[in-house]
Motif scaffolding. Structure first.
Motif, short mmCIF file in Angstrom:
data_model
loop_
_atom_site.label_atom_id
_atom_site.label_comp_id
_atom_site.label_asym_id
_atom_site.label_seq_id
_atom_site.Cartn_x
_atom_site.Cartn_y
_atom_site.Cartn_z
N ASP A 41 0.65 -0.80 0.09
CA ASP A 41 -0.26 -0.23 0.22
C ASP A 41 0.45 1.42 0.54
OD1 ASP A 41 0.67 0.35 2.95
OD2 ASP A 41 -1.09 -0.70 3.57
N ALA A 42 1.74 1.41 0.64
CA ALA A 42 2.66 2.54 0.36
C ALA A 42 3.24 2.66 -0.73
CB ALA A 42 4.64 2.17 1.45
N CYS A 43 3.81 1.15 -2.04
CA CYS A 43 4.19 1.33 -2.77
C CYS A 43 3.25 2.20 -3.91
CB CYS A 43 4.53 0.18 -3.27
SG CYS A 43 5.64 -0.24 -2.36
N ALA A 46 1.62 5.87 -2.90
CA ALA A 46 2.97 6.79 -3.63
C ALA A 46 2.91 7.21 -4.73
CB ALA A 46 4.07 6.45 -3.13
N ILE A 47 2.41 6.14 -5.61
CA ILE A 47 2.28 6.01 -6.85
C ILE A 47 0.34 6.90 -7.65
CG2 ILE A 47 2.37 5.01 -9.50
CD1 ILE A 47 4.39 3.03 -8.17
N ILE A 48 -0.36 6.51 -6.58
CA ILE A 48 -1.49 7.40 -6.78
C ILE A 48 -1.63 8.75 -6.07
CG2 ILE A 48 -4.14 6.91 -6.63
CD1 ILE A 48 -2.94 4.99 -8.95
N PHE A 49 -1.22 8.80 -5.46
CA PHE A 49 -0.51 10.26 -4.81
C PHE A 49 0.09 11.29 -5.89
CE2 PHE A 49 0.40 13.51 -1.90
CZ PHE A 49 -0.89 14.36 -0.89
N TRP A 50 1.03 10.93 -6.32
CA TRP A 50 1.38 11.30 -7.56
C TRP A 50 0.82 11.89 -8.23
CZ3 TRP A 50 3.13 10.21 -11.88
CH2 TRP A 50 4.03 10.35 -13.01
N LEU A 51 0.08 10.97 -8.92
CA LEU A 51 -0.83 11.13 -10.10
C LEU A 51 -1.58 11.67 -10.29
CD1 LEU A 51 -0.70 9.68 -13.28
CD2 LEU A 51 -2.04 7.51 -12.16
N PHE A 86 5.83 14.54 1.96
CA PHE A 86 5.89 14.90 3.05
C PHE A 86 4.04 14.69 3.67
CE2 PHE A 86 4.71 17.19 7.02
CZ PHE A 86 5.11 16.55 7.79
N GLN A 87 3.69 14.66 1.88
CA GLN A 87 2.07 14.86 2.09
C GLN A 87 1.83 13.04 1.47
OE1 GLN A 87 -0.74 15.98 2.84
NE2 GLN A 87 0.16 16.84 4.45
N THR A 88 2.99 12.59 1.16
CA THR A 88 3.04 11.01 0.26
C THR A 88 2.72 10.03 1.29
OG1 THR A 88 4.00 11.98 -2.27
CG2 THR A 88 4.30 9.68 -1.46
N MET A 89 3.61 10.47 2.05
CA MET A 89 3.41 9.45 3.79
C MET A 89 2.21 9.35 4.30
SD MET A 89 6.52 8.53 3.20
CE MET A 89 8.31 8.85 1.37
N PHE A 90 1.85 10.33 4.83
CA PHE A 90 0.25 11.18 5.06
C PHE A 90 -0.76 9.81 4.20
CE2 PHE A 90 2.45 14.07 7.72
CZ PHE A 90 1.98 14.34 8.22
N ALA A 91 -0.51 10.35 3.32
CA ALA A 91 -1.73 8.99 2.17
C ALA A 91 -1.55 7.90 2.45
CB ALA A 91 -1.56 9.64 0.49
N ALA A 92 -0.39 7.17 2.26
CA ALA A 92 -0.04 6.38 2.94
C ALA A 92 -0.10 5.60 4.28
CB ALA A 92 1.58 5.30 3.10
N THR A 93 -0.14 6.45 5.16
CA THR A 93 -0.63 5.98 6.43
C THR A 93 -2.10 5.82 6.93
OG1 THR A 93 1.38 7.65 7.23
CG2 THR A 93 -0.64 7.14 8.70
N ALA A 94 -2.62 7.55 6.06
CA ALA A 94 -4.31 7.21 6.03
C ALA A 94 -5.29 5.89 4.82
CB ALA A 94 -4.69 7.93 4.94
N ALA A 95 -3.94 5.33 3.97
CA ALA A 95 -4.26 4.09 3.14
C ALA A 95 -4.35 2.52 4.74
CB ALA A 95 -4.32 3.79 2.32
#
Length: 406
Positions: A41-43, A46-51, A86-95
């Motif tokens: 889910d981290a991998c 990260a791609i989906i949040f950037w995209l 920084f926010q990519t890491m937050f998104a992974a945490t929420a997931a």
């Protein structure tokens, strides 16, 4: 930039903490499955949040509802890249919050699709309301004065609402509740992993909260102290309640209580005095003590009490901001705004997630694995690997015999 990147690295380390807590909390036959969910889910996230996610959350927001620029960014200022990291890491945490709650019974691919929806849609859109934007415009909750410093609601409650929707659609694990309504405890296989995961999450939370200053100034000391005191107070409150109730003081619940204190203080760590950080933590410890009992009565099976820790304590922490703001104690106007934010998160997070899980349940022919696979464990049936192969020969023998028959 260095400060925020270092804190982002600490937030990424939360993935390891979640992985250890969740894997230790399940039976050994599901360890690989839980670790795979936390790793991937981290991998994928990260791609989906950037995209998609970053643009929806922080792009130009003229409507107050969603960002409309900076999708799949290729050219930005140096500081903007720092914020994206920084926010990519937050998104992974929420997931990943939903991962532990739904353990031992959800199809792996269904969970990955859930991660895509959380990082690409559910988390960033609510985030745009509360925190957007970086490139012009402003989220409607932010414009009203909603305060959620590091994400008690934006990150933790949203993740908890997704978890709640998932476990309602999935239903409880086999054997969790008997036909006559009795609750059967299904113990995890390794409390050492759970304890180590708790320590790692606690450590990483300093990056989560203090890093949300988005600048290295002298305010970080108080934020870090408040974070620590709330976690300590929550664990102590649980212990005292257990003593008063003449119940055993459980390691697993003690760890969850400290995490509940961390979730509770996340919204107000920058705006409270240490005294009220302790009060916030003590209430969180009380929530962690009693809310799981309510969920059990409702026949809701949350493997790691994620709904309690992240939704329950996230709601409390967000409301506590208005109650305990320095120099503005019990601000009723602010309390109304905070309550509106909590309600919006509930409707959006739970509502979209429930529709998502119901849809996946129809499209995939079932969100949940078969009874046979659930009994065998998802390590082998979903991933063809075992976490402790020398101690799990019975699983291999069972699978081999099935293969020969078919």
């Amino acid at each position: 930039s260095i400060w925020v990147v270092i804190c982002g690295i600490l937030v990424f380390f939360m993935q390891a903490g979640f992985a250890l807590i969740e894997s230790g909390s399940v039976r050994s036959k599901n360890t690989v499955n839980v670790l795979m969910k936390n790793y991937l889910d981290a991998c994928v996230g990260a791609i989906i949040f950037w995209l998609i996610g970053f643009g929806l959350m922080f792009g130009f927001n003229s409507s107050g509802w969603i960002g409309t620029s900076h999708f799949a960014p290729a050219e930005m200022a140096d500081w903007d890249w720092t914020m994206l990291f920084f926010q990519t890491m937050f998104a992974a945490t929420a997931a990943t919050i939903a991962s532990g709650a739904m353990s031992e019974r959800i199809h792996f691919i269904a969970y990955i699709i859930c991660t895509i929806c959380v990082c690409g849609l559910i988390y960033p859109i609510f985030g745009s309301w509360a925190w957007g934007s970086m490139f012009g415009g402003e989220g409607w909750l932010k414009a009203m004065g909603f305060i959620d410093f590091a994400g008690s609601t934006v990150v933790h409650s949203i993740g908890g609402w997704v978890a709640l929707a998932g476990i309602i659609v999935l239903g409880p694990r086999l054997g969790r509740f008997t036909r006559n309504g009795q609750v059967q405890n299904i113990a995890g296989h390794n409390l050492v992993l759970v304890a180590l995961g708790g320590f790692i999450l606690w450590l990483a939370w300093f990056g989560f909260n203090a890093g949300s200053t988005i600048t290295a100034n002298t305010s970080v000391g108080k934020i870090a102290l408040n974070t620590h005191l709330a976690a300590c107070a929550s664990a102590v409150a649980y212990m005292l309640i257990a003593v008063i109730r003449k119940k055993a003081i459980l390691l697993s619940t003690t760890i969850n209580a400290s995490l509940g204190g961390l979730v509770g203080i996340t919204a107000g760590c920058a705006t409270m005095s240490p005294v009220f950080a302790i009060v916030t933590g003590m209430v969180s410890g009380t929530i962690v003590t009693f809310m799981p009992l309510l969920l059990e009565k409702m026949k809701i099976d949350d493997v790691v009490d994620a709904v309690t820790v992240h939704t329950g304590c996230g709601i409390w922490g967000t409301l506590a901001v208005a109650l305990f703001m320095e120099n503005q104690l019990f601000n009723t106007h602010q309390l109304g705004i905070q309550a509106l934010g909590v309600l919006a998160a509930a409707v959006w997070g739970f509502g979209v997630a429930f529709v998502m899980f119901k849809t996946l349940d129809k499209l995939l022919g079932g969100l949940r694995v078969s009874k046979q696979h659930e009994q065998r464990g998802l390590d082998y049936t979903e991933h063809a690997e075992l976490s402790y192969p020398e101690f799990q020969q019975d699983v291999l023998a069972d699978v081999d015999s099935m293969t020969k028959r078919h």
